[in-house]
Design an enzyme around this catalytic site. Structure first.
Site, PDB file in Angstrom:
ATOM      1  N   ARG A 114       2.770 -14.387   4.957  1.00 51.90           N
ATOM      2  CA  ARG A 114       2.463 -15.000   6.248  1.00 51.90           C
ATOM      3  C   ARG A 114       1.220 -15.877   6.166  1.00 51.90           C
ATOM      4  O   ARG A 114       1.085 -16.833   6.919  1.00 51.90           O
ATOM      5  CB  ARG A 114       2.272 -13.877   7.278  1.00 51.90           C
ATOM      6  CG  ARG A 114       1.186 -14.077   8.246  1.00 51.90           C
ATOM      7  CD  ARG A 114       1.510 -13.798   9.696  1.00 51.90           C
ATOM      8  NE  ARG A 114       2.664 -12.958   9.913  1.00 51.90           N
ATOM      9  CZ  ARG A 114       3.864 -13.416  10.216  1.00 51.90           C
ATOM     10  NH1 ARG A 114       4.049 -14.703  10.360  1.00 51.90           N
ATOM     11  NH2 ARG A 114       4.863 -12.595  10.379  1.00 51.90           N
ATOM     12  N   TYR A 115       0.297 -15.503   5.288  1.00 49.42           N
ATOM     13  CA  TYR A 115      -0.970 -16.222   5.159  1.00 49.42           C
ATOM     14  C   TYR A 115      -0.971 -17.001   3.835  1.00 49.42           C
ATOM     15  O   TYR A 115      -0.267 -16.618   2.899  1.00 49.42           O
ATOM     16  CB  TYR A 115      -2.133 -15.238   5.162  1.00 49.42           C
ATOM     17  CG  TYR A 115      -2.300 -14.461   6.450  1.00 49.42           C
ATOM     18  CD1 TYR A 115      -2.843 -15.070   7.581  1.00 49.42           C
ATOM     19  CD2 TYR A 115      -1.935 -13.124   6.533  1.00 49.42           C
ATOM     20  CE1 TYR A 115      -3.017 -14.360   8.758  1.00 49.42           C
ATOM     21  CE2 TYR A 115      -2.103 -12.405   7.721  1.00 49.42           C
ATOM     22  CZ  TYR A 115      -2.643 -13.026   8.818  1.00 49.42           C
ATOM     23  OH  TYR A 115      -2.826 -12.329   9.978  1.00 49.42           O
ATOM     24  N   ARG A 118      -2.515 -14.726   0.570  1.00 51.08           N
ATOM     25  CA  ARG A 118      -2.313 -13.289   0.360  1.00 51.08           C
ATOM     26  C   ARG A 118      -0.959 -12.853   0.876  1.00 51.08           C
ATOM     27  O   ARG A 118      -0.417 -13.460   1.802  1.00 51.08           O
ATOM     28  CB  ARG A 118      -3.425 -12.481   1.017  1.00 51.08           C
ATOM     29  CG  ARG A 118      -3.643 -12.751   2.486  1.00 51.08           C
ATOM     30  CD  ARG A 118      -5.107 -12.453   2.843  1.00 51.08           C
ATOM     31  NE  ARG A 118      -5.355 -12.464   4.280  1.00 51.08           N
ATOM     32  CZ  ARG A 118      -5.501 -13.579   4.991  1.00 51.08           C
ATOM     33  NH1 ARG A 118      -5.368 -14.766   4.434  1.00 51.08           N
ATOM     34  NH2 ARG A 118      -5.755 -13.510   6.285  1.00 51.08           N
ATOM     35  N   CYS A 127       6.486   8.085   3.284  1.00 52.42           N
ATOM     36  CA  CYS A 127       5.107   8.452   3.613  1.00 52.42           C
ATOM     37  C   CYS A 127       4.980   9.968   3.477  1.00 52.42           C
ATOM     38  O   CYS A 127       5.983  10.676   3.445  1.00 52.42           O
ATOM     39  CB  CYS A 127       4.774   8.068   5.056  1.00 52.42           C
ATOM     40  SG  CYS A 127       4.661   6.291   5.326  1.00 52.42           S
ATOM     41  N   CYS A 131       4.025   8.581  11.342  1.00 50.74           N
ATOM     42  CA  CYS A 131       3.340   8.332  12.614  1.00 50.74           C
ATOM     43  C   CYS A 131       4.395   7.931  13.642  1.00 50.74           C
ATOM     44  O   CYS A 131       5.239   7.080  13.371  1.00 50.74           O
ATOM     45  CB  CYS A 131       2.345   7.183  12.463  1.00 50.74           C
ATOM     46  SG  CYS A 131       1.214   7.378  11.079  1.00 50.74           S
ATOM     47  N   CYS A 134       4.910   4.114  14.368  1.00 49.49           N
ATOM     48  CA  CYS A 134       5.028   3.290  13.156  1.00 49.49           C
ATOM     49  C   CYS A 134       5.576   1.892  13.452  1.00 49.49           C
ATOM     50  O   CYS A 134       6.632   1.738  14.047  1.00 49.49           O
ATOM     51  CB  CYS A 134       5.938   3.979  12.141  1.00 49.49           C
ATOM     52  SG  CYS A 134       6.152   3.019  10.634  1.00 49.49           S
ATOM     53  N   ARG A 136       6.714  -0.069  11.267  1.00 50.29           N
ATOM     54  CA  ARG A 136       7.854  -0.340  10.394  1.00 50.29           C
ATOM     55  C   ARG A 136       8.899   0.768  10.461  1.00 50.29           C
ATOM     56  O   ARG A 136       9.574   1.048   9.479  1.00 50.29           O
ATOM     57  CB  ARG A 136       7.394  -0.550   8.954  1.00 50.29           C
ATOM     58  CG  ARG A 136       6.433  -1.686   8.847  1.00 50.29           C
ATOM     59  CD  ARG A 136       6.385  -2.347   7.502  1.00 50.29           C
ATOM     60  NE  ARG A 136       5.335  -3.346   7.594  1.00 50.29           N
ATOM     61  CZ  ARG A 136       4.073  -3.126   7.211  1.00 50.29           C
ATOM     62  NH1 ARG A 136       3.734  -1.988   6.647  1.00 50.29           N
ATOM     63  NH2 ARG A 136       3.174  -4.061   7.371  1.00 50.29           N
ATOM     64  N   ASP A 295       1.444  -2.194  18.559  1.00 50.66           N
ATOM     65  CA  ASP A 295       2.520  -3.188  18.495  1.00 50.66           C
ATOM     66  C   ASP A 295       3.638  -2.871  19.492  1.00 50.66           C
ATOM     67  O   ASP A 295       3.790  -1.735  19.939  1.00 50.66           O
ATOM     68  CB  ASP A 295       3.109  -3.224  17.080  1.00 50.66           C
ATOM     69  CG  ASP A 295       2.165  -3.881  16.084  1.00 50.66           C
ATOM     70  OD1 ASP A 295       1.378  -4.752  16.496  1.00 50.66           O
ATOM     71  OD2 ASP A 295       2.231  -3.514  14.888  1.00 50.66           O
ATOM     72  N   ASP A 332      -1.787  -7.972  16.560  1.00 46.06           N
ATOM     73  CA  ASP A 332      -0.888  -8.576  15.582  1.00 46.06           C
ATOM     74  C   ASP A 332       0.167  -9.283  16.431  1.00 46.06           C
ATOM     75  O   ASP A 332       0.931  -8.625  17.148  1.00 46.06           O
ATOM     76  CB  ASP A 332      -0.285  -7.491  14.672  1.00 46.06           C
ATOM     77  CG  ASP A 332      -0.136  -7.990  13.241  1.00 46.06           C
ATOM     78  OD1 ASP A 332      -0.038  -9.220  13.052  1.00 46.06           O
ATOM     79  OD2 ASP A 332      -0.101  -7.155  12.331  1.00 46.06           O
ATOM     80  N   LYS A 339      -2.690 -11.705  12.676  1.00 43.52           N
ATOM     81  CA  LYS A 339      -3.663 -10.921  13.436  1.00 43.52           C
ATOM     82  C   LYS A 339      -4.612 -11.829  14.196  1.00 43.52           C
ATOM     83  O   LYS A 339      -5.185 -12.747  13.622  1.00 43.52           O
ATOM     84  CB  LYS A 339      -4.460 -10.034  12.487  1.00 43.52           C
ATOM     85  CG  LYS A 339      -3.599  -9.005  11.806  1.00 43.52           C
ATOM     86  CD  LYS A 339      -4.374  -8.240  10.764  1.00 43.52           C
ATOM     87  CE  LYS A 339      -3.470  -7.339   9.968  1.00 43.52           C
ATOM     88  NZ  LYS A 339      -2.583  -8.088   9.057  1.00 43.52           N
TER      89      LYS A 339
HETATM   90  C1  LIG Z   1      -2.473  -7.782   7.809  1.00 42.01           C
HETATM   91  C2  LIG Z   1      -1.735  -8.628   6.902  1.00 42.01           C
HETATM   92  C3  LIG Z   1      -2.360  -9.207   5.798  1.00 42.01           C
HETATM   93  C4  LIG Z   1      -3.818  -9.008   5.480  1.00 42.01           C
HETATM   94  O1  LIG Z   1      -4.618  -9.555   6.496  1.00 42.01           O
HETATM   95  P1  LIG Z   1      -6.207  -9.483   6.371  1.00 42.01           P
HETATM   96  O2  LIG Z   1      -6.694 -10.011   7.672  1.00 42.01           O
HETATM   97  O3  LIG Z   1      -6.588 -10.295   5.200  1.00 42.01           O
HETATM   98  O4  LIG Z   1      -6.552  -8.031   6.172  1.00 42.01           O
HETATM   99  C5  LIG Z   1      -1.596 -10.012   4.995  1.00 42.01           C
HETATM  100  N1  LIG Z   1      -0.299 -10.243   5.245  1.00 42.01           N
HETATM  101  C6  LIG Z   1       0.323  -9.720   6.307  1.00 42.01           C
HETATM  102  C7  LIG Z   1       1.741 -10.040   6.554  1.00 42.01           C
HETATM  103  C8  LIG Z   1      -0.370  -8.880   7.176  1.00 42.01           C
HETATM  104  O5  LIG Z   1       0.256  -8.336   8.226  1.00 42.01           O
END
Ligand SMILES: *Cc1c(COP(=O)(O)O)cnc(C)c1O
Length: 443
Positions: A114-115, A118, A127, A131, A134, A136, A295, A332, A339
């Protein structure tokens, strides 16, 4: 491992310490049925109803975690997190199975990109305990839906050919629930990819089953540095001597620890609980990282709080306690915008020559802006010369715009434009209005 000064439900009083402190014993003696819980808790009608119904999200609780519950308190904050109630069976409007649209942002099964730099890698559906809220629950808990060797290969393959990814976040399910050898193999494969700088593990195992954090495990993990870990503690009652010892082992192995908690109605929607939680966390050297707004996931409607509650909590933390102890409160974004941080307004007003700000006590002050400002020169700056322009740097809703990416990950365009770009966040595709312009009408 030294014996723990453990709290145990009376049912377990004769279990020898070697068994109690053995994570394999904890895993194989998890509680999951009405019959299992009867001797441990005074069940309410609502819990009985939920535990006798079919088709609920998986229930499983380690004896260790179940023993932290006050058996006579139906509102026990640990109980509410893991014992289903009839509230879970109520259909609230607006709830979704995959509220973060993670599946739609997965170039290969289990990998959410998504980012820009990362990825989130879902490595197991299992798990130590489950929870009730959850995010997911659509994939977690189902032992038949776990990831295969081919899935791992496809995930690793995507990472090898996507040099933008410098941070891989292992989640699931719980990565520490993987068979030790599988986890080691996975970390080895990730470390063999040169552009991956940091690896992060998101795990609730230190909380559900702290005995899993053995010397053997930390010895293995520390071979893969830089490795970071986020744990998931929601309430001060979860901070036991056992958790403290597990965190101590992890930090001694050089793994910086953060905490992600979820704001949950009836569990921790109170500034006093939250203050104790974050102070206890920093005491055991865990840095509060995120506080999540709950969520919109099916089955979790009864846990939701108004957003104002989260802002009130941050207002009650910032300035009132150590800055290290204050997490970032985030939503989120439903539908998959990532986020979004929220906090109380400390900026009262703003002009070209001064800003008016307030402190945590409500004291209002002004800060004079400089009359002139000689900015750093991007033309001579080596960091600017080598810059990668990242999405989000242009345009209000540029979060998912990939046009500006100097180097795009392979598959990024297809991924983010799938379905004709329908799922791209746009100012006009939501009920979203810039502050102060909205007319208050819906859509
Ligand atoms: C939370 C998340 C991350 C990591 O986000 P940070 O703000 O860097 O901790 C990366 N990818 C996805 C899809 C996420 O939901």
């Amino acid at each position: 491992m030294e014996p723990f000064p453990s709290r145990r439900a009376p049912l377990y009083k004769d279990i020898p310490d070697e068994k109690w402190n053995d994570w394999r014993w904890q895993l194989s003696h998890r509680l999951n049925s009405l019959e299992d819980f009867e001797p441990v808790l005074n069940l309410t009608d609502s819990e009985r109803k939920a535990l006798s119904s079919k088709g609920l999200f998986r229930v499983d609780i380690t004896p260790y975690y179940a023993s932290l519950i006050n058996p006579d308190d139906p509102h026990d904050p640990i109980r509410l997190q893991v014992i289903p109630t009839a509230g879970e069976m109520v259909e609230f409007t607006g709830m979704m199975e995959d509220s973060l649209a993670e599946d739609r942002h997965s170039p290969v099964p289990g990998l959410v990109h998504r980012y820009p730099d990362r990825v989130l890698m879902l490595v197991t559906t299992q798990c130590a305990s489950y929870c009730r809220y959850c995010t997911r629950s659509r994939i977690v808990g189902d032992p038949s839906a776990t990831f295969s060797r081919q899935d791992f290969e496809a995930q690793l393959d995507y990472l090898r050919r996507t040099p933008q990814v410098r941070d891989v976040l292992l989640s699931g399910g719980d990565p520490l629930a993987l068979a030790p050898r599988v986890l080691e193999e996975l970390l080895t494969q990730l470390r063999a990819i040169p552009h991956i700088e940091i690896i992060r593990i998101g795990s609730r195992i230190p909380v559900f089953m702290p005995m899993r954090i053995t010397d053997e495990l930390t010895d293995m993990l520390q071979r893969f540095h830089p490795l970071w870990m986020n744990i998931h503690v929601n309430h001060p009652n979860e901070i036991t001597a056992e958790l403290e010892q597990a965190c101590d082992k992890l930090t001694r192995a050089g793994i910086p620890l953060g905490n992600q908690s979820v704001l949950l109605a009836g569990v921790n929607d109170c500034v006093h609980i939250q203050r104790k939680l974050v102070q206890d966390l920093v005491r055991i050297r865990v840095r509060p990282y995120y506080l999540y707004q709950c969520d919109l996931v099916e089955g979790a409607g009864h846990f939701r709080t108004p957003v104002g509650k989260g802002i009130e909590i941050i207002e009650g933390l910032r300035g009132h306690t150590s800055g290290y102890a204050v997490p970032t409160y985030v939503i989120d974004a439903p539908g998959g915008g990532g986020k979004i941080p929220l906090m109380p307004n400390y900026l009262v007003s703003y002009s070209d020559h001064k800003v008016v700000v307030r402190n945590y006590e409500g004291y209002i002050t002004t800060y004079e802006e400089p009359l002139s400002y000689a900015t750093h020169d991007p033309k001579t700056c080596s960091f600017c010369q080598n810059k990668r322009v990242e999405p989000g740097q242009s345009g209000v809703m540029g979060l998912l715009d990939s046009e500006d990416l100097a180097i795009k990950p392979q598959g990024f365009d297809e991924l983010h434009n799938r379905g004709g770009g329908q799922h791209r966040l746009r100012a006009d595709s939501h009920k979203w209005k810039p502050l102060g312009i909205g007319s208050g009408e819906e859509e």
